[in-house]
Write an enzyme that holds these catalytic residues in place. Structure first.
Site, mmCIF file in Angstrom:
data_model
loop_
_atom_site.group_PDB
_atom_site.id
_atom_site.type_symbol
_atom_site.label_atom_id
_atom_site.label_comp_id
_atom_site.label_asym_id
_atom_site.label_seq_id
_atom_site.Cartn_x
_atom_site.Cartn_y
_atom_site.Cartn_z
ATOM 1 N N SER A 63 45.605 -12.885 -2.666
ATOM 2 C CA SER A 63 46.261 -11.795 -1.932
ATOM 3 C C SER A 63 45.647 -10.472 -2.344
ATOM 4 O O SER A 63 45.119 -10.339 -3.462
ATOM 5 C CB SER A 63 47.762 -11.797 -2.255
ATOM 6 O OG SER A 63 48.377 -10.588 -1.861
ATOM 7 N N ALA B 86 51.905 -27.232 3.522
ATOM 8 C CA ALA B 86 51.411 -27.340 4.901
ATOM 9 C C ALA B 86 52.526 -27.428 5.926
ATOM 10 O O ALA B 86 52.258 -27.642 7.108
ATOM 11 C CB ALA B 86 50.512 -28.564 5.020
ATOM 12 N N ASN B 87 53.765 -27.237 5.514
ATOM 13 C CA ASN B 87 54.876 -27.419 6.450
ATOM 14 C C ASN B 87 55.243 -26.167 7.227
ATOM 15 O O ASN B 87 56.023 -26.231 8.178
ATOM 16 C CB ASN B 87 56.115 -27.922 5.707
ATOM 17 C CG ASN B 87 56.543 -26.981 4.608
ATOM 18 O OD1 ASN B 87 55.891 -26.932 3.566
ATOM 19 N ND2 ASN B 87 57.623 -26.234 4.814
ATOM 20 N N GLY C 187 54.067 -21.670 8.201
ATOM 21 C CA GLY C 187 53.207 -20.507 8.043
ATOM 22 C C GLY C 187 51.725 -20.815 8.069
ATOM 23 O O GLY C 187 51.228 -21.579 8.910
ATOM 24 N N GLY D 192 49.908 -22.507 5.968
ATOM 25 C CA GLY D 192 49.566 -23.888 5.676
ATOM 26 C C GLY D 192 49.658 -24.781 6.896
ATOM 27 O O GLY D 192 48.788 -25.640 7.132
ATOM 28 N N TYR E 77 54.124 -11.072 -9.261
ATOM 29 C CA TYR E 77 53.433 -11.620 -8.099
ATOM 30 C C TYR E 77 51.958 -11.230 -8.134
ATOM 31 O O TYR E 77 51.073 -12.072 -7.917
ATOM 32 C CB TYR E 77 54.074 -11.116 -6.810
ATOM 33 C CG TYR E 77 53.359 -11.612 -5.566
ATOM 34 C CD1 TYR E 77 53.360 -12.966 -5.242
ATOM 35 C CD2 TYR E 77 52.678 -10.729 -4.724
ATOM 36 C CE1 TYR E 77 52.696 -13.439 -4.116
ATOM 37 C CE2 TYR E 77 52.021 -11.191 -3.594
ATOM 38 C CZ TYR E 77 52.033 -12.550 -3.300
ATOM 39 O OH TYR E 77 51.363 -13.005 -2.178
#
Length: 321
Positions: free
Chosen positions: A148, A20-21, A23, A25, A175
């Site tokens: 994604s 959450a720090n 982008g 989030g 990915y």
């Protein structure tokens, strides 16, 4: 079409947002806090949280933000974070499994998993299971797992999930595999909620092509190959031209978190190739609906993480309303 004006009043609810720090989030945490929720923001350090709080606080002076340190690439850290949250809160209404890494050079987690699969899937699988008692204590908890469009190119090679026996490391393929695993998990979790008769919902979302630091962080990690250099250059060019800003790109996962959605649904942008546009149902690849693959991944994840979701045992489940 979901817009910020559609946010419900979340006063009294507890939401946990991973990564959450920055982008998506950070923007998710900001919107949930603005609607009145107590938001538990996980990040890998106090400094990262402090920077995020400094972004939110001027806009939402009364935001109820709590910091919990967690590194999804370390199961000991995941266990400690879940224990901290369980000690502070008797229930969790919303869990947004947002954090992730993308197209990293070949590397492993603290527990020996391939880094992208270990962070994006195994870390969130374990975190969700460890918080399950608190989630089931809520009236109608919701778990949002961020996937994604890259899940379409993912393949679940259960004989070599971590590319330990393959001919060379394929960062793009891995990915895609991790994002396919996210959707398989989200779908299987809803099936298990249904089978246990619990009042909880598992949904998924993707942000299309949103310009965040996710695209650059992984490819710039030490040890990258020529493909990482090319990807870094391509993203520097494409992000400002093609990418949505974070305020728009976050809407699918916020809609999944607070909107009127069905369990097992998947949300994303509705424009060309689901890269941008208004929020709507996203295309789920048939591979992500494969029940046999989902069950196999679940069993492997339990074995790998040691988290068994025992709260979903029939004799322990919370009855549905």
């Amino acid at each position: 079409m979901f817009t910020p004006s559609d946010m419900p009043d979340l006063t009294g609810s507890v939401a946990v947002v991973t990564g959450a720090n920055s982008g998506l989030g950070l923007q998710t945490a900001r919107m949930l806090a603005g609607a009145g929720a107590t938001v538990v923001m996980t990040a890998r350090s106090q400094a990262k949280f402090d920077e995020a709080e400094a972004e939110i606080r001027p806009r939402i002076r009364m935001a109820d933000l709590r910091f919990v340190e967690m590194d999804l690439a370390d199961l000991a850290s995941v266990r400690a974070a879940a224990a901290t949250i369980a000690e502070e809160f008797d229930h969790v209404d919303l869990l947004v499994n947002n954090a992730g890494v993308m197209m990293t050079p070949e590397a492993t987690t603290a527990d020996g998993f391939e880094l992208q699969l270990g962070t994006n899937h195994f870390g969130h699988f374990a975190f969700t299971g460890l918080l399950l008692d608190r989630l089931l204590a809520a009236d109608a908890a919701r778990i949002v797992t961020v996937s994604s469009g890259a899940h379409h190119m993912g393949e679940m090679d259960f004989d070599d999930l971590h590319q330990q026996r393959s001919d060379g490391y394929d960062t793009t393929a891995q990915y895609g595999r991790s994002k396919l695993a996210n959707l398989l998990f989200s779908q299987e979790l809803q099936r298990r909620f249904d089978a246990a008769g619990v009042a909880a919902t598992s949904v998924a979302a993707h942000p299309g092509y949103t310009a965040t630091n996710l695209q650059s962080t992984g490819v710039r990690m030490p040890g990258g190959s020529r493909i990482h250099t090319v990807a870094d250059y391509a993203m520097r060019v494409l992000n400002p031209l093609v990418g949505m800003d974070v305020e728009e790109g976050v809407l699918p996962q916020v809609h999944a978190a607070v909107g009127d959605v069905e369990g097992g649904s998947y949300w994303g942008p509705q424009g060309f190739r689901e890269m941008r546009g208004p929020v709507g149902p996203a295309a789920i690849d048939p591979k992500a609906r494969d029940r046999a693959s989902a069950a196999m991944l679940w069993d492997l994840s339990v074995e790998a993480t040691g988290v068994d979701f025992a709260a979903l045992d029939a004799d322990r489940a919370v009855p549905s309303a």
